[in-house]
Design a protein around this motif. Structure first.
Motif, PDB file in Angstrom:
ATOM      1  N   LEU B 225       0.940  -1.256  -0.127  1.00 60.72           N
ATOM      2  CA  LEU B 225       0.058   0.072  -0.108  1.00 60.72           C
ATOM      3  C   LEU B 225       0.751   1.384   0.155  1.00 60.72           C
ATOM      4  O   LEU B 225       0.632   2.164  -0.605  1.00 60.72           O
ATOM      5  N   ALA B 226       1.799   1.025   0.838  1.00 66.62           N
ATOM      6  CA  ALA B 226       2.707   2.504   0.832  1.00 66.62           C
ATOM      7  C   ALA B 226       3.389   2.645  -0.553  1.00 66.62           C
ATOM      8  O   ALA B 226       3.790   3.797  -0.841  1.00 66.62           O
ATOM      9  N   ASP B 227       3.894   1.642  -0.965  1.00 65.66           N
ATOM     10  CA  ASP B 227       4.622   1.504  -2.245  1.00 65.66           C
ATOM     11  C   ASP B 227       3.552   2.337  -3.465  1.00 65.66           C
ATOM     12  O   ASP B 227       4.189   3.109  -4.143  1.00 65.66           O
ATOM     13  N   ASP B 228       2.333   1.632  -3.337  1.00 68.29           N
ATOM     14  CA  ASP B 228       1.454   2.280  -4.352  1.00 68.29           C
ATOM     15  C   ASP B 228       1.229   3.748  -4.200  1.00 68.29           C
ATOM     16  O   ASP B 228       1.017   4.491  -5.133  1.00 68.29           O
ATOM     17  N   LEU B 229       0.997   4.117  -2.784  1.00 77.03           N
ATOM     18  CA  LEU B 229       0.821   5.433  -2.663  1.00 77.03           C
ATOM     19  C   LEU B 229       1.835   6.288  -3.084  1.00 77.03           C
ATOM     20  O   LEU B 229       1.743   7.393  -3.774  1.00 77.03           O
ATOM     21  N   LEU B 230       3.138   5.795  -2.981  1.00 72.61           N
ATOM     22  CA  LEU B 230       4.164   6.620  -3.223  1.00 72.61           C
ATOM     23  C   LEU B 230       4.260   6.792  -4.873  1.00 72.61           C
ATOM     24  O   LEU B 230       4.615   7.942  -5.431  1.00 72.61           O
ATOM     25  N   ASP B 231       3.957   5.541  -5.593  1.00 70.74           N
ATOM     26  CA  ASP B 231       3.672   5.586  -6.784  1.00 70.74           C
ATOM     27  C   ASP B 231       2.694   6.892  -7.497  1.00 70.74           C
ATOM     28  O   ASP B 231       2.989   7.145  -8.545  1.00 70.74           O
ATOM     29  N   THR B 253      -4.388   0.260  -8.880  1.00 75.94           N
ATOM     30  CA  THR B 253      -3.755  -0.004  -7.319  1.00 75.94           C
ATOM     31  C   THR B 253      -4.700   0.355  -6.391  1.00 75.94           C
ATOM     32  O   THR B 253      -5.840   0.959  -6.896  1.00 75.94           O
ATOM     33  N   LEU B 254      -4.631  -0.165  -5.305  1.00 76.27           N
ATOM     34  CA  LEU B 254      -5.903   0.025  -4.434  1.00 76.27           C
ATOM     35  C   LEU B 254      -6.048   1.624  -3.897  1.00 76.27           C
ATOM     36  O   LEU B 254      -6.915   2.373  -3.726  1.00 76.27           O
ATOM     37  N   PRO B 255      -4.741   2.354  -3.724  1.00 82.56           N
ATOM     38  CA  PRO B 255      -4.859   3.765  -3.660  1.00 82.56           C
ATOM     39  C   PRO B 255      -5.523   4.522  -4.854  1.00 82.56           C
ATOM     40  O   PRO B 255      -6.291   5.289  -4.821  1.00 82.56           O
ATOM     41  N   ALA B 256      -4.936   4.041  -6.052  1.00 81.01           N
ATOM     42  CA  ALA B 256      -5.649   4.706  -7.364  1.00 81.01           C
ATOM     43  C   ALA B 256      -7.328   4.439  -7.265  1.00 81.01           C
ATOM     44  O   ALA B 256      -7.979   5.435  -7.794  1.00 81.01           O
ATOM     45  N   LEU B 257      -7.488   3.393  -6.836  1.00 83.54           N
ATOM     46  CA  LEU B 257      -9.185   3.018  -6.836  1.00 83.54           C
ATOM     47  C   LEU B 257      -9.867   3.772  -5.680  1.00 83.54           C
ATOM     48  O   LEU B 257     -10.899   4.037  -5.654  1.00 83.54           O
ATOM     49  N   ASN B 258      -9.105   3.969  -4.400  1.00 83.58           N
ATOM     50  CA  ASN B 258      -9.986   4.151  -3.199  1.00 83.58           C
ATOM     51  C   ASN B 258      -9.326   5.615  -2.759  1.00 83.58           C
ATOM     52  O   ASN B 258     -10.282   6.081  -1.770  1.00 83.58           O
ATOM     53  N   ILE B 260      -6.310   8.605  -1.760  1.00 78.38           N
ATOM     54  CA  ILE B 260      -5.064   8.674  -0.754  1.00 78.38           C
ATOM     55  C   ILE B 260      -5.489   8.777   0.853  1.00 78.38           C
ATOM     56  O   ILE B 260      -4.893   8.115   1.686  1.00 78.38           O
ATOM     57  N   ALA B 261      -6.607   9.418   1.120  1.00 77.35           N
ATOM     58  CA  ALA B 261      -7.236   9.413   2.669  1.00 77.35           C
ATOM     59  C   ALA B 261      -7.532   7.830   2.954  1.00 77.35           C
ATOM     60  O   ALA B 261      -7.098   7.377   4.126  1.00 77.35           O
ATOM     61  N   TRP B 262      -8.152   7.304   2.055  1.00 75.82           N
ATOM     62  CA  TRP B 262      -8.484   5.911   2.401  1.00 75.82           C
ATOM     63  C   TRP B 262      -7.346   5.193   2.495  1.00 75.82           C
ATOM     64  O   TRP B 262      -7.259   4.363   3.636  1.00 75.82           O
ATOM     65  N   THR B 263      -6.144   5.307   1.818  1.00 72.37           N
ATOM     66  CA  THR B 263      -4.874   4.410   1.725  1.00 72.37           C
ATOM     67  C   THR B 263      -4.475   4.817   3.465  1.00 72.37           C
ATOM     68  O   THR B 263      -3.855   3.775   4.108  1.00 72.37           O
ATOM     69  N   GLN B 264      -4.261   6.096   3.648  1.00 70.67           N
ATOM     70  CA  GLN B 264      -3.637   6.328   5.167  1.00 70.67           C
ATOM     71  C   GLN B 264      -4.406   5.938   6.294  1.00 70.67           C
ATOM     72  O   GLN B 264      -3.492   5.254   7.210  1.00 70.67           O
ATOM     73  N   ASP B 265      -5.762   5.877   6.314  1.00 67.45           N
ATOM     74  CA  ASP B 265      -6.312   5.148   7.248  1.00 67.45           C
ATOM     75  C   ASP B 265      -6.230   3.797   7.246  1.00 67.45           C
ATOM     76  O   ASP B 265      -5.939   3.107   8.192  1.00 67.45           O
ATOM     77  N   ARG B 266      -6.121   3.062   5.967  1.00 64.33           N
ATOM     78  CA  ARG B 266      -5.970   1.716   5.856  1.00 64.33           C
ATOM     79  C   ARG B 266      -4.635   1.186   6.494  1.00 64.33           C
ATOM     80  O   ARG B 266      -4.381   0.202   7.344  1.00 64.33           O
ATOM     81  N   LEU B 267      -3.574   2.107   6.050  1.00 60.95           N
ATOM     82  CA  LEU B 267      -2.314   1.790   6.565  1.00 60.95           C
ATOM     83  C   LEU B 267      -2.120   1.922   8.150  1.00 60.95           C
ATOM     84  O   LEU B 267      -1.414   1.384   9.020  1.00 60.95           O
ATOM     85  N   ALA B 268      -2.722   3.149   8.852  1.00 67.67           N
ATOM     86  CA  ALA B 268      -3.039   3.273  10.266  1.00 67.67           C
ATOM     87  C   ALA B 268      -3.505   1.849  10.947  1.00 67.67           C
ATOM     88  O   ALA B 268      -3.178   1.307  11.983  1.00 67.67           O
ATOM     89  N   GLU B 269      -4.411   1.457  10.080  1.00 69.11           N
ATOM     90  CA  GLU B 269      -5.188   0.079  10.724  1.00 69.11           C
ATOM     91  C   GLU B 269      -4.381  -0.980  10.571  1.00 69.11           C
ATOM     92  O   GLU B 269      -4.415  -1.983  11.673  1.00 69.11           O
ATOM     93  N   LEU B 270      -3.445  -1.325   9.510  1.00 68.96           N
ATOM     94  CA  LEU B 270      -2.613  -2.436   9.495  1.00 68.96           C
ATOM     95  C   LEU B 270      -1.448  -2.183  10.458  1.00 68.96           C
ATOM     96  O   LEU B 270      -1.311  -3.172  11.172  1.00 68.96           O
ATOM     97  N   VAL B 271      -1.154  -1.071  10.935  1.00 68.37           N
ATOM     98  CA  VAL B 271      -0.139  -0.994  12.135  1.00 68.37           C
ATOM     99  C   VAL B 271      -0.622  -1.356  13.349  1.00 68.37           C
ATOM    100  O   VAL B 271      -0.047  -2.040  14.134  1.00 68.37           O
ATOM    101  N   THR B 272      -1.800  -1.052  13.699  1.00 66.59           N
ATOM    102  CA  THR B 272      -2.607  -1.478  14.863  1.00 66.59           C
ATOM    103  C   THR B 272      -2.739  -3.052  14.704  1.00 66.59           C
ATOM    104  O   THR B 272      -2.553  -3.682  16.051  1.00 66.59           O
ATOM    105  N   GLN B 273      -2.945  -3.734  13.796  1.00 65.96           N
ATOM    106  CA  GLN B 273      -3.216  -5.037  13.745  1.00 65.96           C
ATOM    107  C   GLN B 273      -1.860  -5.612  13.952  1.00 65.96           C
ATOM    108  O   GLN B 273      -1.771  -6.563  14.473  1.00 65.96           O
ATOM    109  N   ALA B 274      -0.821  -5.116  13.307  1.00 70.01           N
ATOM    110  CA  ALA B 274       0.684  -5.759  13.613  1.00 70.01           C
ATOM    111  C   ALA B 274       0.859  -5.668  14.975  1.00 70.01           C
ATOM    112  O   ALA B 274       1.463  -6.585  15.415  1.00 70.01           O
TER     113      ALA B 274
END
Lengths: 300, 300
Positions: B225-231, B253-258, B260-274
């Motif tokens: 996700l971070a890679d796609d966001l950077l792209d 990519t998921l950031p392209a479909l959804n 940037i804000a969605w992607t950042q929320d999703r990244l925060a959620e993944l960190v919480t899961q980790a």
């Protein structure tokens, strides 16, 4: 051992390897679940229904020589065939030898596409090491020894390095020594690997390992000489691939440099050396010696 | 753990991996004697002086979590980096992603030629398994477990299969589920492999292995996700490779479909899961959790 007995034995091993390969490359099987179907089809195209399975045969017969149960080494034998097939798939690529036909069929990049051929080769190579690691019937030291051996002989200091030397040589005349080095790596390393794998599988002594290595190197030399002789004398229908390609590319081979009679003498000499190497094992080595003769005499 | 402490630790591991890689790829060294110098140069071009060495770091830190001595796993960590670098060399080929620049340098096929790039990738992959087998400081079961794990995650049912799916997808719109499957294989499998390798190295319990696998899968999702966001957002100078390539090729990519804000929320959620996944290990997991955060937050 008569030729027909030998050929029956070789064919039986080839059938067993074919079964093991087909199971490993089945998307519904346990080895590669969830692999994309098209990639699996390309791997099957490059690996199934082809060749005499000489390397698995040498591995299994050299394991048997030291008392190992060949049934427990079938996965390791199949792994070696995966490495061999990966090398054919990649060597046939347009950027390498650019071959359109292999074993009477279109090469993988012709039947699929270049990217798929690259990935199919990569995946066959990767699979090989997994098959060795998963070979439960072998001791852990045997499996680790095999992984180390195959990695050394297939990699940059072995088979892949030999292919690199071969490509570097295009358009310039190699000396006989340079040809010998290149061929020992490109073709000889994996054949020697197959023979050395036997004592590794049986956890045999270092002396036995060294002896089977030397035997394998002799068989490798004979294999390449016979191959080059066929390239000089046979036609494409017999070979199942383009004939005379080396000549057409200006690649020098030892038969091209030294003639057919010299090559036949040299092949007979190699068979004698192979027999001498295995003499300490007496009648137990009959099949391996028959293999050396078969390799030197082959007409296809 | 502060960001600067984390980055120091990451850099120290990268330096150790670099040293191990350089020794392994030295033609005068013990690992690849007699390998052709040009092929070795291509392997070094593709493997040395590049990247954050994230996968080796995850492997070593997950091994440390279970009490293993990271110094004894450096060869295994380096092996994983060889697999990663091989995949980059092959993915960059004209028949695959056709990239001319990687890590700010010409790709291997640009600096050398296509055939050499194919063989350099093949040789790095082959070397990887040898490095694992030769890792004397680890138990035989750990080494065999690693070979099996890397074979599974790098092969047709893992990384190589993911690349095949990615290539098949060009020119057609994938569903979100298809994108997720492809990315889990192409990028996620080797990152999850690195995390699962830790408990394998330490001969830890199956539960720990499953937990680190899940952690690794989460980190893999965050990485992609971070890679796609950077792209979507960065420029080529920051990336050291062409930016916006996925968009240019019509790859979704998921950031392209959804967005940037969605992607950042999703990244925060993944960190919480980790974090939740590693909670049972308490403070011992601090570095791995910092790694998950680093991966989600990275800007290059």
């Amino acid at each position: 051992m008569s030729i027909s007995e030998f050929e029956q034995r070789l064919a039986a091993t080839a059938a067993a390897v074919e079964t093991c390969l087909a199971r490993s490359l089945d998307g519904a099987g346990p080895v590669l679940p969830a692999a994309p179907e098209r990639l699996l089809r390309a791997m099957r195209h490059g690996a199934l229904d082809g060749g005499k399975r000489l390397r698995p045969f040498l591995l299994l017969e050299s394991a048997r020589l030291f008392g190992a149960d060949p049934d427990k080494a079938l996965g390791a034998a199949t792994a070696l065939e995966c490495v061999h097939c990966y090398s054919l798939v990649h060597d046939d690529l347009p950027a390498m030898d650019d071959d359109a036909v292999r074993r009477g069929k279109p090469t993988v990049h012709k039947a699929f596409d270049e990217a798929t051929a690259i990935l199919a080769g990569d995946s066959l190579l990767t699979l090989a090491f997994g098959l060795i690691a998963d070979e439960d019937g072998l001791s852990a030291s045997a499996r680790l020894g095999l992984v180390a051996l195959v990695s050394r002989d297939a990699g940059a200091a072995g088979m892949a390095g030999g292919q690199a030397l071969d490509l570097e040589a295009e358009g310039r005349a190699l000396s006989e020594d340079e040809i010998a080095t290149m061929q020992a790596m490109k073709t000889g390393a994996l054949i020697a690997c197959a023979c050395e794998a036997g004592p590794v599988i049986a956890d045999a002594a270092a002396d036995d390992r060294a002896r089977l290595r030397r035997f394998g190197e002799i068989v490798g030399l004979a294999f390449q000489l016979a191959d080059d002789l066929l390239d000089e004398t046979a036609d494409a229908a017999t070979l199942g691939k383009a004939a005379g390609k080396d000549r057409g590319r200006g690649k020098k081979t030892l038969p091209a440099l030294n003639g057919i009679a010299w090559t036949q003498d040299r092949l007979a000499e190699l068979v004698t050396q192979a027999e001498a190497e295995l003499a300490p094992y007496g009648a137990k080595a009959t099949t391996l010696i028959a293999t050396a003769r078969f390799v030197a005499d082959r007409r296809s």
